[in-house]
Design a protein around this motif. Structure first.
Motif, mmCIF file in Angstrom:
data_model
loop_
_atom_site.group_PDB
_atom_site.id
_atom_site.type_symbol
_atom_site.label_atom_id
_atom_site.label_comp_id
_atom_site.label_asym_id
_atom_site.label_seq_id
_atom_site.Cartn_x
_atom_site.Cartn_y
_atom_site.Cartn_z
ATOM 1 N N ILE A 77 0.846 -1.202 0.000
ATOM 2 C CA ILE A 77 0.000 0.000 0.000
ATOM 3 C C ILE A 77 0.877 1.246 0.000
ATOM 4 C CG2 ILE A 77 -1.700 1.312 1.329
ATOM 5 C CD1 ILE A 77 -2.668 -1.450 2.408
ATOM 6 N N GLN A 78 1.913 1.224 0.827
ATOM 7 C CA GLN A 78 2.818 2.374 0.893
ATOM 8 C C GLN A 78 3.493 2.602 -0.456
ATOM 9 O OE1 GLN A 78 5.365 1.320 4.143
ATOM 10 N NE2 GLN A 78 3.891 1.931 5.716
ATOM 11 N N SER A 79 3.835 1.509 -1.139
ATOM 12 C CA SER A 79 4.481 1.614 -2.446
ATOM 13 C C SER A 79 3.525 2.211 -3.476
ATOM 14 C CB SER A 79 4.954 0.234 -2.908
ATOM 15 O OG SER A 79 5.558 0.312 -4.178
ATOM 16 N N ILE A 80 2.276 1.757 -3.453
ATOM 17 C CA ILE A 80 1.269 2.291 -4.384
ATOM 18 C C ILE A 80 1.072 3.782 -4.155
ATOM 19 C CG2 ILE A 80 -1.190 2.255 -4.957
ATOM 20 C CD1 ILE A 80 -1.178 -0.733 -4.414
ATOM 21 N N ARG A 81 0.918 4.154 -2.888
ATOM 22 C CA ARG A 81 0.663 5.561 -2.578
ATOM 23 C C ARG A 81 1.891 6.427 -2.865
ATOM 24 N NH1 ARG A 81 -1.883 5.209 3.289
ATOM 25 N NH2 ARG A 81 -1.578 7.456 3.203
ATOM 26 N N ALA A 82 3.086 5.857 -2.647
ATOM 27 C CA ALA A 82 4.313 6.615 -2.903
ATOM 28 C C ALA A 82 4.494 6.887 -4.384
ATOM 29 C CB ALA A 82 5.512 5.855 -2.354
ATOM 30 N N SER A 83 3.987 5.987 -5.225
ATOM 31 C CA SER A 83 4.168 6.148 -6.669
ATOM 32 C C SER A 83 2.987 6.823 -7.351
ATOM 33 C CB SER A 83 4.394 4.774 -7.310
ATOM 34 O OG SER A 83 3.241 3.959 -7.161
ATOM 35 N N SER A 84 2.044 7.333 -6.537
ATOM 36 C CA SER A 84 0.835 7.901 -7.129
ATOM 37 C C SER A 84 1.108 9.175 -7.924
ATOM 38 C CB SER A 84 -0.195 8.199 -6.025
ATOM 39 O OG SER A 84 0.320 9.149 -5.119
ATOM 40 N N SER A 85 2.290 9.778 -7.688
ATOM 41 C CA SER A 85 2.603 11.003 -8.432
ATOM 42 C C SER A 85 3.226 10.720 -9.794
ATOM 43 C CB SER A 85 3.552 11.874 -7.606
ATOM 44 O OG SER A 85 4.768 11.175 -7.371
ATOM 45 N N SER A 86 3.613 9.460 -10.036
ATOM 46 C CA SER A 86 4.294 9.199 -11.303
ATOM 47 C C SER A 86 3.921 7.878 -11.968
ATOM 48 C CB SER A 86 5.816 9.204 -11.072
ATOM 49 O OG SER A 86 6.168 8.212 -10.127
ATOM 50 N N GLY A 87 3.103 7.058 -11.328
ATOM 51 C CA GLY A 87 2.794 5.748 -11.867
ATOM 52 C C GLY A 87 1.438 5.663 -12.536
ATOM 53 N N VAL A 88 0.837 4.476 -12.448
ATOM 54 C CA VAL A 88 -0.443 4.211 -13.098
ATOM 55 C C VAL A 88 -1.529 5.130 -12.567
ATOM 56 C CG1 VAL A 88 -2.203 2.453 -13.487
ATOM 57 C CG2 VAL A 88 0.207 1.797 -13.496
ATOM 58 N N ILE A 89 -1.564 5.303 -11.272
ATOM 59 C CA ILE A 89 -2.589 6.158 -10.674
ATOM 60 C C ILE A 89 -2.463 7.587 -11.188
ATOM 61 C CG2 ILE A 89 -3.342 7.206 -8.504
ATOM 62 C CD1 ILE A 89 -2.819 4.574 -7.122
ATOM 63 N N ALA A 90 -1.230 8.086 -11.245
ATOM 64 C CA ALA A 90 -1.010 9.453 -11.730
ATOM 65 C C ALA A 90 -1.485 9.608 -13.172
ATOM 66 C CB ALA A 90 0.471 9.812 -11.622
ATOM 67 N N GLU A 91 -1.261 8.595 -13.983
ATOM 68 C CA GLU A 91 -1.682 8.639 -15.387
ATOM 69 C C GLU A 91 -3.201 8.708 -15.498
ATOM 70 O OE1 GLU A 91 -0.846 8.404 -19.622
ATOM 71 O OE2 GLU A 91 0.432 8.747 -17.869
ATOM 72 N N ALA A 92 -3.901 7.907 -14.686
ATOM 73 C CA ALA A 92 -5.359 7.908 -14.722
ATOM 74 C C ALA A 92 -5.923 9.246 -14.259
ATOM 75 C CB ALA A 92 -5.899 6.774 -13.848
ATOM 76 N N VAL A 93 -5.325 9.814 -13.217
ATOM 77 C CA VAL A 93 -5.794 11.103 -12.706
ATOM 78 C C VAL A 93 -5.520 12.216 -13.712
ATOM 79 C CG1 VAL A 93 -5.444 12.848 -10.912
ATOM 80 C CG2 VAL A 93 -5.582 10.432 -10.283
ATOM 81 N N ALA A 94 -4.328 12.206 -14.316
ATOM 82 C CA ALA A 94 -3.937 13.272 -15.245
ATOM 83 C C ALA A 94 -4.768 13.253 -16.523
ATOM 84 C CB ALA A 94 -2.451 13.146 -15.582
#
Length: 509
Positions: A77-94
């Motif tokens: 969970i920490q890894s997912i949240r730490a990468s939210s600014s540049s990973g898959v989550i960031a892409e979906a949000v952007a």
């Protein structure tokens, strides 16, 4: 014919899904909604892991305000949240678009991300929740079957996310309104006080005193009825003090035998005690806080010994001729009137003034009824986590029953009631705690004789309220306004009490 059956199965599946989604609309807390939504979506998508995060656009924090996970370890969970600014989550949000990939590890968009390589992430589906601005994301990872999440799952996830955004927005607005009404909020911004539940003005008054007391080294006396949470307040003072890194040692003065006081408090050196060297509580609390609970129960002879330590800041372990420095801050608590005890010569006046440097009165639960629902929900969540119960919530009827009842045992009594109710509900395998779980003695389906049902003061008070309300309604011809006037309570309370006590309005005509 086969195609018709397939279409019928698809229609049935979607109908069931939307039925369950509508059921989620009954959630009255954001966390409850997200937990139910994630469980449902993981099941429908055939995913092994899932994660939902949600935040308010106006809030910019390092971590989302609300999040739930399924199948992930804490480090995942920490890894997912730490990468939210540049990973898959960031892409979906952007992009505001759903991301689907058969293997993030091979996808050129994500394969160079450190978190993707570290966790060898394969199949991923990430759908934004809400549009312009995005409230959060639904993140699914790893399928039960090889390959990417199929197109029908993507469409399902997008529809689900749209509906979830509407439900979540409603609860976020409600939470925002509640936060604005939270009298403790400005004080919590200055304190670490997560263990203290409530938002009433009465609780805010306590936290205001804690803010003043915590930074100093002066002795604090906590007063108030039994069961109000004085130990929790003492811990908050300690955790926000310069001694926060030191130990917090609790001593129940009522449980200290008169003859063992010195041994328990000051300890003993080798040869000074038949059982060998003993570390006393004052030594154990060195550099931290010594919390003396039920100080009013301390025997007079031992009060003199405690006074000597407070005055000289020194003490002698049994068998030692060398004094030790009492490097402790003292917080004492009592549910008795120490001034009256001083007048009765049951408590030393000089010790009273040593302890009464800064006094904080902790209010009874009756003085902070606005906190009842929050406290009950907190205890419900805690007992489920501690005992491995399925996720339980309080039904609307249960909440109304709690708010209408009297709690002479204060927070401790409420906590015990919720713990027992959770055990009953979990034993029945139901998802909600109902009124009957909290007040089984009031369930007329299992008991008929009033004297059998009223075995405690709480139960007797609850039954008395119902009887008095019914008699007053009958005396006023079921005129709610007149009943409210006679009982000196609000009309809305009358309606709530009628529901809680199962008093139906008689039909006319």
């Amino acid at each position: 014919m086969g195609g018709s059956n397939t279409d019928l199965q698809e229609i049935t599946r979607e109908r069931d899904l939307y039925g369950k989604l509508l059921d989620l609309g009954a959630a009255d807390e954001v966390e409850q909604l997200l937990q139910g939504a994630l469980s449902l979506m993981v099941e429908c998508a055939g995913a092994r892991r899932g994660y939902i995060e949600l935040d308010e656009p106006s809030r910019s924090g390092a971590a989302p305000r609300f999040w739930v996970a399924h199948g992930f370890s804490q480090s995942d969970i920490q890894s997912i949240r730490a990468s939210s600014s540049s990973g898959v989550i960031a892409e979906a949000v952007a992009t505001g678009a759903t991301i689907v990939t058969a293997s993030a590890l091979e996808d050129p968009r994500f394969r160079d991300r450190g978190s993707v390589r570290k966790n060898s992430i394969e199949a991923v589906l990430c759908a934004p929740i809400g549009t312009t601005p995005t409230l959060g994301v639904l993140y699914l990872q790893d399928r039960d079957r090889p390959g990417r999440f199929p197109e029908e799952v993507r469409l399902l996830a997008e529809r689900f996310a749209r509906h979830l955004a509407v439900l979540a927005d409603r609860l976020l607005i409600r939470r925002r309104v509640r936060d604005e009404e939270d009298a403790t909020r400005p004080l919590r911004e200055r304190l670490r006080a997560d263990r203290i539940v409530g938002r009433s003005p009465a609780l805010a008054a306590v936290l205001r005193e804690v803010v003043a007391a915590a930074p100093s080294h002066v002795n604090v006396l906590l007063t108030g009825p039994s069961g109000t949470g004085k130990t929790q307040i003492a811990r908050v003072i300690h955790e926000n003090s310069p001694r926060a890194r030191g130990p917090f040692v609790e001593v129940s003065c009522a449980a200290l035998p008169e003859t063992l006081f010195e041994n328990e408090m000051f300890g003993a050196v080798k040869g000074g005690h038949s059982s060998g060297p003993v570390e006393g509580k004052v030594t154990a609390a060195r550099g931290g806080t010594l919390f003396l609970d039920e100080i009013g129960e301390l025997h007079l002879n031992n009060q003199a010994k405690l006074l000597q330590v407070l005055q000289s800041k020194e003490y002698f372990p049994l068998g030692s001729a060398k004094p030790l420095t009492a490097d402790v801050r003292v917080i004492a608590a009592t549910n008795v009137d120490l001034k009256a005890a001083v007048e009765r010569k049951a408590f030393r006046e000089d010790l009273y003034y040593r302890l009464d440097v800064l006094t904080i009165r902790v209010p009874a639960l009756a003085e902070r009824r606005e906190d009842l629902a929050d406290l009950a929900a907190h205890f419900c969540k805690r007992v489920c986590a501690e005992n491995g119960f399925p996720h339980l919530v309080l039904s609307p009827g249960a909440r109304m029953a709690i708010e209408a009842a009297e709690w002479p045992g204060n927070v401790r009594q409420l906590c015990n009631k919720i713990e027992a109710a959770a055990a009953r509900a979990a034993g029945e395998g139901v998802p909600q705690i109902e009124r009957r779980h909290i007040f089984p003695e009031a369930d007329t389906s299992t008991s008929s004789a009033p004297e059998e049902r009223a075995s405690t003061l709480q139960e007797a008070v609850h039954r008395f309220q119902g009887d008095m309300l019914r008699k007053t309604l009958e005396a006023t011809g079921w005129n709610v306004i007149e009943t409210a006037s006679r009982l000196d309570i609000a009309r809305s309370t009358i309606y709530n009490m009628m529901k809680v006590h199962g008093i139906p309005r008689p039909r006319t005509g």
